[in-house]
Design an enzyme around this catalytic site. Structure first.
Site, PDB file in Angstrom:
ATOM      1  CE  LYS A 166     112.388   3.687  50.535  1.00 12.84           C
ATOM      2  NZ  LYS A 166     111.675   3.213  49.375  1.00 12.84           N
ATOM      3  CD  GLU A 222     115.150   6.247  56.584  1.00  9.56           C
ATOM      4  OE1 GLU A 222     114.513   7.280  56.258  1.00  9.56           O
ATOM      5  OE2 GLU A 222     115.790   5.571  55.770  1.00  9.56           O
ATOM      6  CD  GLU A 233     114.889   9.021  45.391  1.00  3.20           C
ATOM      7  OE1 GLU A 233     114.200   9.388  44.435  1.00  3.20           O
ATOM      8  OE2 GLU A 233     114.403   8.505  46.423  1.00  3.20           O
ATOM      9  CD  GLU A 246     114.052   5.025  47.031  1.00  4.16           C
ATOM     10  OE1 GLU A 246     113.840   3.797  46.990  1.00  4.16           O
ATOM     11  OE2 GLU A 246     113.223   5.866  46.663  1.00  4.16           O
ATOM     12  CG  ASN A 297     114.495   5.494  42.827  1.00  4.54           C
ATOM     13  OD1 ASN A 297     114.043   4.561  43.486  1.00  4.54           O
ATOM     14  ND2 ASN A 297     114.254   6.749  43.113  1.00  4.54           N
ATOM     15  CG  PHE A 348      97.707  17.564  45.185  1.00  6.40           C
ATOM     16  CD1 PHE A 348      98.309  18.091  44.057  1.00  6.40           C
ATOM     17  CD2 PHE A 348      97.798  18.273  46.381  1.00  6.40           C
ATOM     18  CE1 PHE A 348      99.004  19.295  44.120  1.00  6.40           C
ATOM     19  CE2 PHE A 348      98.485  19.481  46.451  1.00  6.40           C
ATOM     20  CZ  PHE A 348      99.085  19.983  45.310  1.00  6.40           C
TER      21      PHE A 348
HETATM   22  P1  ADP Z   1     110.095   6.241  48.045  1.00  8.08           P
HETATM   23  O1  ADP Z   1     110.591   4.858  47.857  1.00  8.08           O
HETATM   24  O2  ADP Z   1     108.630   6.303  48.287  1.00  8.08           O
HETATM   25  O3  ADP Z   1     110.596   7.159  46.991  1.00  8.08           O
HETATM   26  P2  ADP Z   1     112.009   7.608  49.799  1.00  8.08           P
HETATM   27  O4  ADP Z   1     112.789   6.981  50.892  1.00  8.08           O
HETATM   28  O5  ADP Z   1     112.769   7.936  48.560  1.00  8.08           O
HETATM   29  O6  ADP Z   1     110.750   6.694  49.463  1.00  8.08           O
HETATM   30  O7  ADP Z   1     111.352   8.921  50.378  1.00  8.08           O
HETATM   31  C1  ADP Z   1     110.423   9.688  49.643  1.00  8.08           C
HETATM   32  C2  ADP Z   1     110.230  11.040  50.338  1.00  8.08           C
HETATM   33  O8  ADP Z   1     109.750  10.844  51.676  1.00  8.08           O
HETATM   34  C3  ADP Z   1     111.471  11.869  50.491  1.00  8.08           C
HETATM   35  O9  ADP Z   1     111.759  12.642  49.354  1.00  8.08           O
HETATM   36  C4  ADP Z   1     111.124  12.742  51.684  1.00  8.08           C
HETATM   37  O10 ADP Z   1     110.283  13.802  51.332  1.00  8.08           O
HETATM   38  C5  ADP Z   1     110.338  11.783  52.561  1.00  8.08           C
HETATM   39  N1  ADP Z   1     111.230  11.085  53.510  1.00  8.08           N
HETATM   40  C6  ADP Z   1     111.748   9.841  53.370  1.00  8.08           C
HETATM   41  N2  ADP Z   1     112.522   9.517  54.415  1.00  8.08           N
HETATM   42  C7  ADP Z   1     112.517  10.571  55.247  1.00  8.08           C
HETATM   43  C8  ADP Z   1     113.106  10.861  56.530  1.00  8.08           C
HETATM   44  N3  ADP Z   1     113.867   9.962  57.172  1.00  8.08           N
HETATM   45  N4  ADP Z   1     112.871  12.079  57.088  1.00  8.08           N
HETATM   46  C9  ADP Z   1     112.083  12.995  56.466  1.00  8.08           C
HETATM   47  N5  ADP Z   1     111.485  12.773  55.291  1.00  8.08           N
HETATM   48  C10 ADP Z   1     111.695  11.583  54.669  1.00  8.08           C
HETATM   49 MG    MG Z   2     112.512   7.686  46.560  1.00  8.33          MG
END
Ligand code: ADP
Ligand code: MG
Length: 459
Positions: free
Chosen positions: A87, A171, A246, A259, A261, A319
């Site tokens: 990331k 973040e 995303e 990020e 994918n 879950f």
């Molecule tokens: P992963 O690699 O696990 O997919 P992501 O960065 O894509 O990680 O984030 C997955 C989820 O986590 C997002 O869809 C959101 O629900 C939550 N999330 C990630 N970053 C943030 C943020 N800065 N603020 C609020 N929620 C976040």
């Molecule tokens: Mg993700």
């Protein structure tokens, strides 16, 4: 290209092979001891045994997979996979491409004082994230300066254990976001388009369960803007093939890059439904060196599609995975079901507990929801608990139906008892129906005073 080795298992291996076969290509399956008799192995023209059940000794042992074929890799180039697999490297890569970022610290941090200073600057709550993270793992929300140090240590050790890399960064925790992601597709000749968005805000453990396309909250202008940003992200790493960018969209409609994918994602079917494009076919064509056969302006959104991930998990019990045998397994007739299981099979403990992707498409969002509810009712799985009842909860919930939801839908609206209550409701409905049938039957079975011939003829 004559044949394709599908380096995966289960439903996605089958899904990819179906397209390959339709295109006249041969298919090669790979399998572990646990999957010897699985549908994906039986479907393929050839199958190669990789090793024992654990993924590290079979599906994720790249030397074994590569030894099984003389290959042209279908997917992006190593550079794109590498930078987008981290990331922090991803943020660095896109930084010159005018992409809005979540406020925070764009480098790894292990000094609690530094972290506290950054957190104060951007304001609590913050999110500590593993740079190498994925699948919702390696994330910790921190509400105050007091708990920061402890949570940071936990995040670092979690990341080290799960990903072999303890780098974490910070973040701002966006309060009420939608998870909006854009499907992109790029060829090897410099053409890149986006195939609109998916809204994947219904999550548990920061992991998606329900996805839809298009999003109920985007308008055409924002869609264009986010689509263009996603294409720039793809261009920043010379992307080739199908990928997903995303973003989070906050309550004020600001969007931020999360990020990229670099693969075909679980939720890709909703995009296939609204665009009419088979993404696996496009991946194969791109790998064969073809030029994309459409431009951005050729693409339009047709109707609305929904996906429910059917997991072997118990929604009434946090879950948690629900492992066992599929004693009953019957799929609904009028929906797309991407699965890799059959009645009588065991859900192996070694892999992701997803049983199937249940996907519906309608002219409107309402129609797609109605079809989804019918499909859930007609999907019969016994022997394990699944997310099907959770799906019914979501698709009947006012917040989902009105579009007034965010990534906290489960925390804000879902109560485990709702599953039991719905179950009781269903049992009550079934009991009423049985009583009704019984009454009808007993009316019919009342031996009539008239002749038996007349009685028979009424049946
Ligand atoms: P992963 O690699 O696990 O997919 P992501 O960065 O894509 O990680 O984030 C997955 C989820 O986590 C997002 O869809 C959101 O629900 C939550 N999330 C990630 N970053 C943030 C943020 N800065 N603020 C609020 N929620 C976040
Ligand atoms: Mg993700």
């Amino acid at each position: 290209m004559k044949k394709i080795l599908v380096a995966n298992r289960g439903e996605i291996a089958l899904r990819v092979m179906r397209t390959a076969r339709r295109m006249g290509l041969g298919t090669v399956a790979v399998y572990s001891d646990a999957d010897r008799t699985s549908p994906h192995v039986r479907f393929a023209d050839e199958a190669v045994h990789l090793g024992p059940a654990p993924s590290a000794q079979s599906y994720l042992d790249m030397d074994k997979v590569i030894a099984a074929a003389g290959i042209t890799f279908i997917g992006p180039r190593p550079h794109a996979i590498e930078v987008m697999g981290n990331k922090l490297a991803a943020k660095e890569t896109v930084s010159a491409y005018d992409i809005p970022m979540v406020p925070g610290l764009d480098e790894a941090v292990d000094d609690p004082d530094r972290a506290r200073a950054v957190a104060r600057e951007i304001g609590f709550p913050i999110l500590i994230k593993a740079a190498a993270g994925g699948g919702g793992k390696g994330m910790r929300v921190v509400d105050s300066a007091e708990e920061l140090e402890e949570q940071m240590h936990r995040a670092i050790s979690e990341a080290r254990n799960a990903f072999g890399d303890g780098s974490v960064f910070i973040e701002k925790y966006i309060a009420s976001p939608h998870h909006i992601e854009i499907q992109v597709l790029a060829d090897t000749h410099g053409n890149c388009v986006h195939l609109f968005e998916r809204d994947c805000s219904i999550q548990r453990r920061h992991q998606k369960v329900v996805e839809e396309a298009p999003s109920a909250v985007l308008d055409p202008a924002l869609r264009r803007e986010m689509g263009a940003a996603a294409v720039r992200v793809a261009q920043s790493c010379d992307y080739v093939g199908a990928g997903t960018v995303e973003f989070l969209l906050d309550a004020d409609r600001n969007f931020y890059f999360l990020e990229m994918n670099t693969r075909l994602q679980v939720e890709h079917p909703v995009t296939e439904f609204i665009t009419g494009i088979d993404l696996v076919e496009q991946q194969i064509r791109v790998a064969e060196g073809e030029v994309l056969s459409f431009r951005q302006e050729d693409l339009t959104i047709n109707g609305h599609a929904l996906e429910l991930r059917v997991y072997a998990e118990d929604p009434a019990n946090g879950f948690l995975p629900s492992i066992g045998r599929l004693t009953t397994y019957r799929t609904p007739p009028d929906a797309r079901v991407d699965d890799g299981f059959e009645e009588g099979m065991d859900i192996p403990i070694h892999y992701d507990p997803m049983i199937a992707k249940l996907v519906t498409h309608g002219a409107t969002r309402g129609e797609a929801i109605a079809k989804m509810l019918t499909a859930i009712a007609e999907y019969h799985i016994e022997g394990i608990e699944t997310t099907l009842p959770f799906g019914r909860f979501v698709f009947t919930h006012e917040a989902f139906r009105s579009g007034d939801f965010d990534t906290h839908f489960v925390a804000h609206h879902f109560r485990p008892e709702a599953i039991a209550e719905a179950g009781a409701e269903e049992t009550r409905a079934a009991a009423l129906f049985a009583a009704f049938l019984y009454q009808q039957n007993s009316q019919r079975l009342t031996v009539p005073r008239s002749s038996s011939i007349e009685w028979l003829s009424r049946h």
